[in-house]
Structure formats: C-alpha cells, structure tokens
Design a protein around this motif. Sequence first.
Motif, PDB file in Angstrom:
ATOM      1  N   GLN A 183       0.828  -1.205   0.000  1.00  0.00           N
ATOM      2  CA  GLN A 183       0.000   0.000   0.000  1.00  0.00           C
ATOM      3  C   GLN A 183       0.862   1.254   0.000  1.00  0.00           C
ATOM      4  OE1 GLN A 183      -2.701  -0.414   3.312  1.00  0.00           O
ATOM      5  NE2 GLN A 183      -3.638  -2.253   2.464  1.00  0.00           N
ATOM      6  N   LEU A 184       1.950   1.226   0.775  1.00  0.00           N
ATOM      7  CA  LEU A 184       2.872   2.368   0.775  1.00  0.00           C
ATOM      8  C   LEU A 184       3.522   2.518  -0.597  1.00  0.00           C
ATOM      9  CD1 LEU A 184       4.523   4.590   2.172  1.00  0.00           C
ATOM     10  CD2 LEU A 184       6.137   2.802   2.910  1.00  0.00           C
ATOM     11  N   SER A 185       3.989   1.407  -1.173  1.00  0.00           N
ATOM     12  CA  SER A 185       4.621   1.461  -2.491  1.00  0.00           C
ATOM     13  C   SER A 185       3.650   1.978  -3.542  1.00  0.00           C
ATOM     14  CB  SER A 185       5.120   0.064  -2.893  1.00  0.00           C
ATOM     15  OG  SER A 185       6.032  -0.442  -1.943  1.00  0.00           O
ATOM     16  N   GLN A 186       2.429   1.491  -3.505  1.00  0.00           N
ATOM     17  CA  GLN A 186       1.407   1.926  -4.460  1.00  0.00           C
ATOM     18  C   GLN A 186       1.126   3.415  -4.323  1.00  0.00           C
ATOM     19  OE1 GLN A 186      -2.620   0.452  -3.780  1.00  0.00           O
ATOM     20  NE2 GLN A 186      -2.886   0.129  -5.977  1.00  0.00           N
ATOM     21  N   ASN A 191       1.478   8.839  -6.518  1.00  0.00           N
ATOM     22  CA  ASN A 191       1.368  10.234  -6.096  1.00  0.00           C
ATOM     23  C   ASN A 191       2.675  11.023  -6.063  1.00  0.00           C
ATOM     24  OD1 ASN A 191      -1.630  10.434  -5.092  1.00  0.00           O
ATOM     25  ND2 ASN A 191      -0.851   8.537  -4.195  1.00  0.00           N
ATOM     26  N   SER A 192       3.796  10.360  -5.902  1.00  0.00           N
ATOM     27  CA  SER A 192       5.047  11.102  -5.746  1.00  0.00           C
ATOM     28  C   SER A 192       5.565  11.627  -7.083  1.00  0.00           C
ATOM     29  CB  SER A 192       6.108  10.221  -5.093  1.00  0.00           C
ATOM     30  OG  SER A 192       7.327  10.936  -4.948  1.00  0.00           O
ATOM     31  N   ARG A 194       8.853  12.761  -6.893  1.00  0.00           N
ATOM     32  CA  ARG A 194      10.263  12.760  -6.510  1.00  0.00           C
ATOM     33  C   ARG A 194      10.979  11.587  -7.191  1.00  0.00           C
ATOM     34  NH1 ARG A 194      12.853  14.562  -1.447  1.00  0.00           N
ATOM     35  NH2 ARG A 194      14.698  13.295  -0.978  1.00  0.00           N
ATOM     36  N   THR A 195      11.860  11.897  -8.121  1.00  0.00           N
ATOM     37  CA  THR A 195      12.495  10.863  -8.934  1.00  0.00           C
ATOM     38  C   THR A 195      13.254   9.853  -8.088  1.00  0.00           C
ATOM     39  OG1 THR A 195      12.696  12.350 -10.832  1.00  0.00           O
ATOM     40  CG2 THR A 195      14.150  10.440 -10.782  1.00  0.00           C
ATOM     41  N   SER A 196      14.048  10.315  -7.130  1.00  0.00           N
ATOM     42  CA  SER A 196      14.858   9.395  -6.328  1.00  0.00           C
ATOM     43  C   SER A 196      13.979   8.474  -5.491  1.00  0.00           C
ATOM     44  CB  SER A 196      15.817  10.172  -5.426  1.00  0.00           C
ATOM     45  OG  SER A 196      15.108  11.107  -4.617  1.00  0.00           O
ATOM     46  N   LEU A 197      12.857   8.977  -4.990  1.00  0.00           N
ATOM     47  CA  LEU A 197      11.937   8.152  -4.216  1.00  0.00           C
ATOM     48  C   LEU A 197      11.257   7.115  -5.101  1.00  0.00           C
ATOM     49  CD1 LEU A 197      10.302   7.314  -1.753  1.00  0.00           C
ATOM     50  CD2 LEU A 197       8.815   9.304  -2.128  1.00  0.00           C
ATOM     51  N   LEU A 198      10.833   7.523  -6.282  1.00  0.00           N
ATOM     52  CA  LEU A 198      10.196   6.587  -7.201  1.00  0.00           C
ATOM     53  C   LEU A 198      11.171   5.486  -7.625  1.00  0.00           C
ATOM     54  CD1 LEU A 198       8.222   9.152  -9.367  1.00  0.00           C
ATOM     55  CD2 LEU A 198       7.210   7.420  -7.880  1.00  0.00           C
ATOM     56  N   ARG A 199      12.414   5.853  -7.873  1.00  0.00           N
ATOM     57  CA  ARG A 199      13.387   4.856  -8.301  1.00  0.00           C
ATOM     58  C   ARG A 199      13.672   3.832  -7.203  1.00  0.00           C
ATOM     59  NH1 ARG A 199      18.630   6.170 -11.473  1.00  0.00           N
ATOM     60  NH2 ARG A 199      18.374   3.905 -11.621  1.00  0.00           N
ATOM     61  N   VAL A 200      13.861   4.285  -5.969  1.00  0.00           N
ATOM     62  CA  VAL A 200      14.151   3.325  -4.908  1.00  0.00           C
ATOM     63  C   VAL A 200      12.926   2.471  -4.604  1.00  0.00           C
ATOM     64  CG1 VAL A 200      13.534   4.738  -2.880  1.00  0.00           C
ATOM     65  CG2 VAL A 200      15.357   3.043  -2.694  1.00  0.00           C
ATOM     66  N   THR A 201      11.729   3.007  -4.836  1.00  0.00           N
ATOM     67  CA  THR A 201      10.517   2.202  -4.661  1.00  0.00           C
ATOM     68  C   THR A 201      10.440   1.108  -5.711  1.00  0.00           C
ATOM     69  OG1 THR A 201       9.345   4.109  -3.705  1.00  0.00           O
ATOM     70  CG2 THR A 201       7.993   2.286  -4.529  1.00  0.00           C
ATOM     71  N   LEU A 202      10.755   1.442  -6.954  1.00  0.00           N
ATOM     72  CA  LEU A 202      10.803   0.425  -8.005  1.00  0.00           C
ATOM     73  C   LEU A 202      11.879  -0.626  -7.705  1.00  0.00           C
ATOM     74  CD1 LEU A 202      10.445   2.745 -11.141  1.00  0.00           C
ATOM     75  CD2 LEU A 202       8.766   1.056 -10.353  1.00  0.00           C
ATOM     76  N   GLN A 203      13.027  -0.188  -7.231  1.00  0.00           N
ATOM     77  CA  GLN A 203      14.102  -1.126  -6.904  1.00  0.00           C
ATOM     78  C   GLN A 203      13.711  -2.035  -5.744  1.00  0.00           C
ATOM     79  OE1 GLN A 203      17.351   1.566  -6.157  1.00  0.00           O
ATOM     80  NE2 GLN A 203      17.406   2.268  -8.283  1.00  0.00           N
ATOM     81  N   THR A 204      12.991  -1.476  -4.773  1.00  0.00           N
ATOM     82  CA  THR A 204      12.527  -2.272  -3.644  1.00  0.00           C
ATOM     83  C   THR A 204      11.484  -3.281  -4.094  1.00  0.00           C
ATOM     84  OG1 THR A 204      12.958  -0.433  -2.136  1.00  0.00           O
ATOM     85  CG2 THR A 204      11.493  -2.162  -1.340  1.00  0.00           C
ATOM     86  N   LEU A 205      10.561  -2.862  -4.934  1.00  0.00           N
ATOM     87  CA  LEU A 205       9.563  -3.787  -5.472  1.00  0.00           C
ATOM     88  C   LEU A 205      10.227  -4.943  -6.212  1.00  0.00           C
ATOM     89  CD1 LEU A 205       6.667  -1.519  -6.811  1.00  0.00           C
ATOM     90  CD2 LEU A 205       6.471  -3.346  -5.112  1.00  0.00           C
ATOM     91  N   GLN A 228       2.584   1.179 -18.313  1.00  0.00           N
ATOM     92  CA  GLN A 228       1.987   2.394 -18.870  1.00  0.00           C
ATOM     93  C   GLN A 228       2.605   3.683 -18.330  1.00  0.00           C
ATOM     94  OE1 GLN A 228      -0.056   2.147 -21.324  1.00  0.00           O
ATOM     95  NE2 GLN A 228      -0.750   0.031 -21.196  1.00  0.00           N
ATOM     96  N   LYS A 229       2.985   3.678 -17.057  1.00  0.00           N
ATOM     97  CA  LYS A 229       3.453   4.922 -16.437  1.00  0.00           C
ATOM     98  C   LYS A 229       4.973   5.042 -16.398  1.00  0.00           C
ATOM     99  CE  LYS A 229       2.990   7.807 -12.290  1.00  0.00           C
ATOM    100  NZ  LYS A 229       2.303   7.986 -10.976  1.00  0.00           N
ATOM    101  N   PHE A 230       5.663   3.943 -16.065  1.00  0.00           N
ATOM    102  CA  PHE A 230       7.089   4.063 -15.783  1.00  0.00           C
ATOM    103  C   PHE A 230       8.000   3.571 -16.911  1.00  0.00           C
ATOM    104  CE2 PHE A 230       5.191   4.245 -11.563  1.00  0.00           C
ATOM    105  CZ  PHE A 230       5.809   5.389 -11.075  1.00  0.00           C
ATOM    106  N   PHE A 231       7.619   2.520 -17.610  1.00  0.00           N
ATOM    107  CA  PHE A 231       8.488   2.032 -18.679  1.00  0.00           C
ATOM    108  C   PHE A 231       8.722   3.077 -19.773  1.00  0.00           C
ATOM    109  CE2 PHE A 231       9.361  -0.364 -22.611  1.00  0.00           C
ATOM    110  CZ  PHE A 231      10.514  -1.027 -22.205  1.00  0.00           C
ATOM    111  N   PRO A 232       7.747   3.892 -20.143  1.00  0.00           N
ATOM    112  CA  PRO A 232       7.998   4.888 -21.194  1.00  0.00           C
ATOM    113  C   PRO A 232       8.944   6.017 -20.787  1.00  0.00           C
ATOM    114  CG  PRO A 232       5.644   4.392 -21.005  1.00  0.00           C
ATOM    115  CD  PRO A 232       6.305   3.810 -19.801  1.00  0.00           C
ATOM    116  N   VAL A 233       9.220   6.170 -19.486  1.00  0.00           N
ATOM    117  CA  VAL A 233      10.038   7.292 -19.010  1.00  0.00           C
ATOM    118  C   VAL A 233      11.489   6.836 -18.866  1.00  0.00           C
ATOM    119  CG1 VAL A 233      10.331   9.033 -17.217  1.00  0.00           C
ATOM    120  CG2 VAL A 233       8.029   8.173 -17.766  1.00  0.00           C
ATOM    121  N   PRO A 234      12.424   7.426 -19.603  1.00  0.00           N
ATOM    122  CA  PRO A 234      13.817   6.932 -19.601  1.00  0.00           C
ATOM    123  C   PRO A 234      14.439   6.782 -18.225  1.00  0.00           C
ATOM    124  CG  PRO A 234      13.502   8.506 -21.382  1.00  0.00           C
ATOM    125  CD  PRO A 234      12.225   8.515 -20.587  1.00  0.00           C
ATOM    126  N   VAL A 235      14.207   7.726 -17.319  1.00  0.00           N
ATOM    127  CA  VAL A 235      14.876   7.667 -16.020  1.00  0.00           C
ATOM    128  C   VAL A 235      14.396   6.485 -15.180  1.00  0.00           C
ATOM    129  CG1 VAL A 235      13.237   9.155 -14.791  1.00  0.00           C
ATOM    130  CG2 VAL A 235      15.645   9.093 -14.074  1.00  0.00           C
TER     131      VAL A 235
END
Length: 319
Positions: A183-186, A191-192, A194-205, A228-235
């Motif tokens: 639920q926290l990851s979702q 909603n975030s 913040r690039t660094s937060l999103l990246r570490v969340t993806l890495q944690t998942l 749909q949301k994250f794969f199209p974004v290079p970072v």
Amino acid sequence: MGLLDQVVTAAYDPSSPHRSIANTTLMQLQDSPDLWTRVDAILEGATNPNARFFALNVLDRTIRERWKILPDEQRKGIKNYVVTKVISMSSSDESLAAERVFIGKLNLTLIQILKQEWPHNWPTFISDLVGSSKTSESLCENNMQILKLLSEEVFDFSKDQMTTEKVSTMKKSLNNEFSSIYQLSQFILENSQRTSLLRVTLQTLQRFLTWIPLGFIFQTQLIETLLQKFFPVPVFRNDTLECLTEIASLTDLDPAYNLLFQQLFNTFMHKLADVFKPDTDLVPIYENDNDDDCGFIQRLALFFCGFFKVRRDAPPPTE
C-alpha cells in the motif's frame, strides 16, 4: 574525540609517518570490549568522517558477536539510538543528500539489529516504518531503502548468517505484513513526483517480486502501472524493466495465469516499439558507452530470456 580524529586521520593518510602506529592503535581500540559504549559519543563528537565509520564498525561487531549476552536495557538503548539517528539524519533533503553514504552505513547497522530482534522482540517494526514514511518524502525514501536491504538480507544473503528457523520466521513475517508495504509502495508510485523516491521504490519492489503473494502482482494495477506509467520514461525504464523481468520469470504457476502473461508480453512489445523501431540495430547503441543504454539492452535480453525460458512451452490457459 580530538585524539581519535587525529589517529584516524593518520591511519588513512598514506603520507603520514605515523600511519603504521595509528593503524595498530585502531586495531587495539577495536578489540576493546567496552568501546561500543562510546560509539554514540564518537558519532556525535567526531569531525573526521572515517572516525564515525570506525565507530559504526565497532557497533556492528558488537551486534553480531555479543548481542545475545548484552543486558536488555543495553540492547534497547542501542536500538533506540540507531533508530533515532536514522530518522533524524534522513528527515530532511539537505541531510539525506549530505550524509547519504553515512546513512547507508547506518541503515546496514539497523539491519544487523533487525536480524537479531525482528519479529519476535520488535513486532511493530514494519508498521512503525510504514507509518513514519508519511511524515516526509526524504524519510520515506530512506525507509524504502531499508525495506530493500531487509528483503535482500532475508531472501538473498541469509545463508550461513542466520539459522534456517530464523530465516523462515522472517520470511513469514514479511509475507504477513506485505500488504502495508505494498500500500505504501502503491501510494508512492501513484502520487510522488520525486524521482529518487520513485526509483528506490521500483528497486525495492523488484526485490519483493520473487516472493510476494501472486495476488499483489496479478490482481492489482501493478503491471499496468509499470508498463503504462514508468516504462515509457527513460529515467525509470531500467528499474521498471528489472521488475517486469522478475514477473516474467516467475515459475510453477497455474496455467490460468498464461493469458495474463500473454497480455503482459503483447503490451510490453507495443511499449518497446515506442523506444526502438523494429528494425533498429542495437549493436551501435550497446557499444556507445552510455551506461543507461547498455544497461537497458542487457536487461532487455534478460527479460526475453526469462520470459521464453519459462513460458515457451506453457500450455494454453484453461477456459
């Protein structure tokens, strides 16, 4: 602390004529059975960064080798100090940026404590961590890093470090409490900004996807969000692809999931066509020394290998 700073400075200075003596002194200090009681004073008072790392190494050794023989009050004091220090140092963007390396080491010290205390003597750890994540994005970012480290310790690095019973108990606890983590990851992914937060969340998942209940993967919006949301974004693309590779490589699943994997693959190929045209020569891209491009092509190969290795001979889904 001034004298310790001087000794550490000499020990880490290749040109210092006192380097050998300083190193011997540090080794003798490290073997002192009571030095760990001074770790908090060293961390608060030392000006040399290496002195603080030296202090944490002393504390880590105490946790690994002497934790079970320490009195309850001392164990509680160490735990509370480390938790308070982690929270205080990661609660602001400025501190997290300036002290990122030291906080990373402090996180590992916390993991050492968790391996001793959680879940039996610290049953509220996950709920406490998830709850504190809502207070600031910088703290949330570091908390996700802690969850990633915890998953790695339990599922990847636990062999020869913990008993089989202890590992089994920690795995069961992570499974039981994963709902709040998801639920926290979702919430972060939705909603975030913040690039660094999103990246570490993806890495944690990605670390979680090999063991979490399948419902969190196939009965939620996770796969759609990734594609749909994250794969199209290079970072985010490389971290997202690692998540998709874990999903594509899942084994021993009921044939009922085959249709979902077909849909995943079809959508992935459509999204990949937006990144590379079908006739693109990947060799020059791989050889251009761009780490992100090279990493993407390597991960792409792993995705296809994982998918086809597992699903090539999969029976068609039952009606």
